[in-house]
Design a protein around this motif. Structure first.
Motif, short mmCIF file in Angstrom:
data_model
loop_
_atom_site.label_atom_id
_atom_site.label_comp_id
_atom_site.label_asym_id
_atom_site.label_seq_id
_atom_site.Cartn_x
_atom_site.Cartn_y
_atom_site.Cartn_z
N ALA A 274 0.83 -1.22 0.00
CA ALA A 274 0.00 0.00 0.00
C ALA A 274 0.85 1.26 0.00
O ALA A 274 0.35 2.35 -0.29
CB ALA A 274 -0.93 0.00 1.22
N LEU A 275 2.14 1.10 0.31
CA LEU A 275 3.04 2.26 0.41
C LEU A 275 3.87 2.42 -0.86
O LEU A 275 5.04 2.82 -0.81
CB LEU A 275 3.96 2.10 1.63
CG LEU A 275 3.21 1.91 2.97
CD1 LEU A 275 4.21 1.66 4.09
CD2 LEU A 275 2.34 3.12 3.26
N GLN A 276 3.27 2.07 -1.98
CA GLN A 276 3.96 2.21 -3.25
C GLN A 276 2.94 2.52 -4.33
O GLN A 276 1.75 2.30 -4.17
CB GLN A 276 4.69 0.90 -3.60
CG GLN A 276 3.74 -0.26 -3.84
CD GLN A 276 4.45 -1.59 -4.02
OE1 GLN A 276 5.50 -1.82 -3.43
NE2 GLN A 276 3.90 -2.46 -4.84
N LYS A 277 3.42 3.05 -5.44
CA LYS A 277 2.57 3.24 -6.61
C LYS A 277 2.57 1.94 -7.42
O LYS A 277 3.43 1.09 -7.26
CB LYS A 277 3.06 4.42 -7.44
CG LYS A 277 2.89 5.76 -6.74
CD LYS A 277 3.30 6.92 -7.64
CE LYS A 277 3.04 8.26 -6.96
NZ LYS A 277 3.40 9.40 -7.83
N GLY A 278 1.58 1.81 -8.31
CA GLY A 278 1.53 0.62 -9.13
C GLY A 278 0.75 -0.49 -8.47
O GLY A 278 -0.16 -0.26 -7.67
N ASP A 279 1.11 -1.74 -8.79
CA ASP A 279 0.37 -2.89 -8.30
C ASP A 279 0.40 -2.98 -6.78
O ASP A 279 1.45 -2.83 -6.15
CB ASP A 279 0.95 -4.19 -8.89
CG ASP A 279 0.64 -4.34 -10.36
OD1 ASP A 279 -0.27 -3.63 -10.84
OD2 ASP A 279 1.28 -5.17 -11.01
N ARG A 280 -0.77 -3.24 -6.21
CA ARG A 280 -0.89 -3.42 -4.77
C ARG A 280 -1.70 -4.68 -4.48
O ARG A 280 -2.59 -5.04 -5.24
CB ARG A 280 -1.58 -2.22 -4.13
CG ARG A 280 -0.79 -0.95 -4.22
CD ARG A 280 -1.59 0.24 -3.76
NE ARG A 280 -0.80 1.48 -3.84
CZ ARG A 280 -1.30 2.69 -3.67
NH1 ARG A 280 -2.59 2.85 -3.44
NH2 ARG A 280 -0.52 3.75 -3.76
N ALA A 281 -1.39 -5.31 -3.36
CA ALA A 281 -2.18 -6.45 -2.91
C ALA A 281 -3.50 -5.96 -2.33
O ALA A 281 -3.66 -4.76 -2.04
CB ALA A 281 -1.40 -7.24 -1.86
#
Length: 465
Positions: free
Chosen positions: A350-357
């Motif tokens: 959740a602490l990144q851009k792009g694909d998230r779980a």
């Protein structure tokens, strides 16, 4: 629209799996109490270390069943034996369909001769109501609807509190002004608190002693205030709605079997009797497990750990089907202890851009009424996980699952497929995400920690030998 039924909803809805997976209802709500009285970590830890007061007065349905045929009808609807069942006792009551699949479970209170009360989720309540209305039984039923769907939410028939933890008996004794009765498990007694009569049921949760206390709604404040006052010197902690649903992770009760009523010609009259706004018509399914047909979600008593309840000493709906099932291989109920590093990987996405779980909420990560996630071994589905959340007492993310017997040994390494396929369903609780596998260790039910670092290493070494 008012005369529409569950059957008409299904007829109009197309594929049943797709319909239920995309329902617009999130997880069950726990109204009537704050989300947190203090914080959910402290509230969780209190049931293991001191004492907690759960307020169960709002989120469950009650059904009173009375009359000369009440005992016989309930006996005919449940897999349980009623031999030796007498007033002032209770039991977990489990009905199944003619094909032997679970409709739900509730607690059945034998209040007095010819008078019972069933307490729990709606599916079992509605099954009993249906048979009372359509069968040749001399019974009367009275439903006390849960707060979330009733027009007068503050006007229930009974209050219901659960007092739990190592100090629960001390709190109850203080509130009574005398030593509490020494009751056996699921036995009841009448006690007095603050001058009013209270019915008390002895039970336990996750190995801790406890009582369920109930009585007429007008005594709600009197009894609750007396318990809170009595608990001041014993560390009594009030538990909010956010924490409440996570207690089952440690005790091992699976609260979410999908009622197995959506198919089968024998159940068509029942589906036509159920309304379009019934629990079954609104139920939502979430998770990574997507079977070819809705029957893939149906569960047996053995799946849920209810095998010991199945007694062929009486005639009941589904008996012949369960007699056939009894000799077959059964899945076993287990706890899965999720790998800490993999959980952190999911959370940190959740602490990144792009694909998230799929976002993992704390303490309960359940995001539908009926969670079903696939449990994998070497890429093959070998079971289903049905409840997921975090235990502050264990410092672990846990799930309640059922797996094939060959993989049920504590210490077995499996994985949980977390998230929904194709970016997620249309449920409002589901954001766009990608699926990911989370390593897990099969553990016992109720949960005891076997996923210690050195144990896990030893298990891997043994497997490699």
């Amino acid at each position: 629209m008012t005369d529409q039924s569950l059957q008409s909803v299904l007829d109009q809805g197309g594929d049943i799996v797709d319909l239920l997976r995309n329902q617009q209802v999130g997880p069950n709500v726990y109204p009537g109490v704050p989300a947190e009285y203090s914080n959910w970590r402290t509230e969780q830890q209190a049931w293991a270390t001191k004492a907690v007061l759960f307020n169960q007065s709002f989120h469950m349905v009650d059904l009173e069943v009375s009359g000369p045929d009440a005992f016989a009808m309930l006996n005919y609807l449940g897999i349980n034996s009623f031999k030796g069942f007498v007033p002032d006792r209770a039991k977990q009551f489990v009905p199944v369909t003619p094909d032997g699949y679970v409709i739900g479970d509730v607690i059945l209170f034998y209040l007095e001769e010819n008078r019972f009360n069933l307490v729990g989720r709606a599916p079992t309540i509605e099954w009993v109501e249906y048979h009372a209305a359509t069968g040749d039984w001399n019974v009367t039923v009275e439903r006390d609807e849960r707060t979330a769907v009733r027009p007068d939410p503050e006007n229930r028939k009974n209050y219901r509190f659960q007092l739990q933890g190592p100090n629960a008996m001390a709190v109850l004794g203080e509130a009574m002004g005398e030593t509490p009765p020494d009751l056996k498990f699921f036995h009841m007694a009448r006690i007095t608190i603050a001058g009013v009569e209270v019915r008390a049921l002895r039970h336990g949760m996750a190995g801790q002693p406890g009582y369920e206390l109930f009585g007429p709604w007008q005594d709600y404040d009197t009894v609750r205030n007396a318990l809170i006052e009595a608990g001041k010197d014993h560390g009594l902690t009030l538990v909010g709605g956010r924490t409440y649903s996570s207690n089952t992770l440690e005790s091992g009760w699976i609260p979410s079997p999908l009622p197995a009523v959506y198919t089968g010609e024998a159940l068509k009259p029942y589906r036509e009797w159920l309304k379009a706004n019934s629990y079954e018509a609104k139920a939502s399914i979430g998770g990574s497990f997507v079977p070819d047909s809705v029957e893939g979600y149906y569960l047996t008593p053995w799946d849920l750990g209810y095998g010991p309840f199945v007694k062929f000493d009486h005639d009941f709906i589904g008996r012949e089907a369960l007699e056939r099932m009894a000799g077959q291989p059964q899945r076993k109920k287990v706890t899965l202890a999720l790998d800490n590093a993999d959980v952190m990987r999911v959370v940190s996405s959740a602490l990144q851009k792009g694909d998230r779980a799929k976002y993992m909420e704390f303490p309960s990560a359940v995001y539908s009424m009926h969670p079903y996630d696939a449990v994998l071994k070497d890429g093959k589905t070998i079971g289903i996980s049905t409840w997921i959340g975090y235990s502050a007492n264990e410092g672990k993310m846990l799930t309640l699952a059922m797996v094939e017997a060959d993989f049920a040994e504590p210490g077995t390494e499996v994985s949980l497929l977390w998230g929904e396929p194709d970016g997620g369903t249309r449920k409002p609780t589901v954001e766009r995400h990608v699926q990911t596998e989370i390593k897990a260790i099969v553990s016992s039910v109720p949960y005891s920690e076997v996923a210690r670092d050195n144990y896990a290493e030893g298990w891997r070494t043994k497997q490699g030998a």
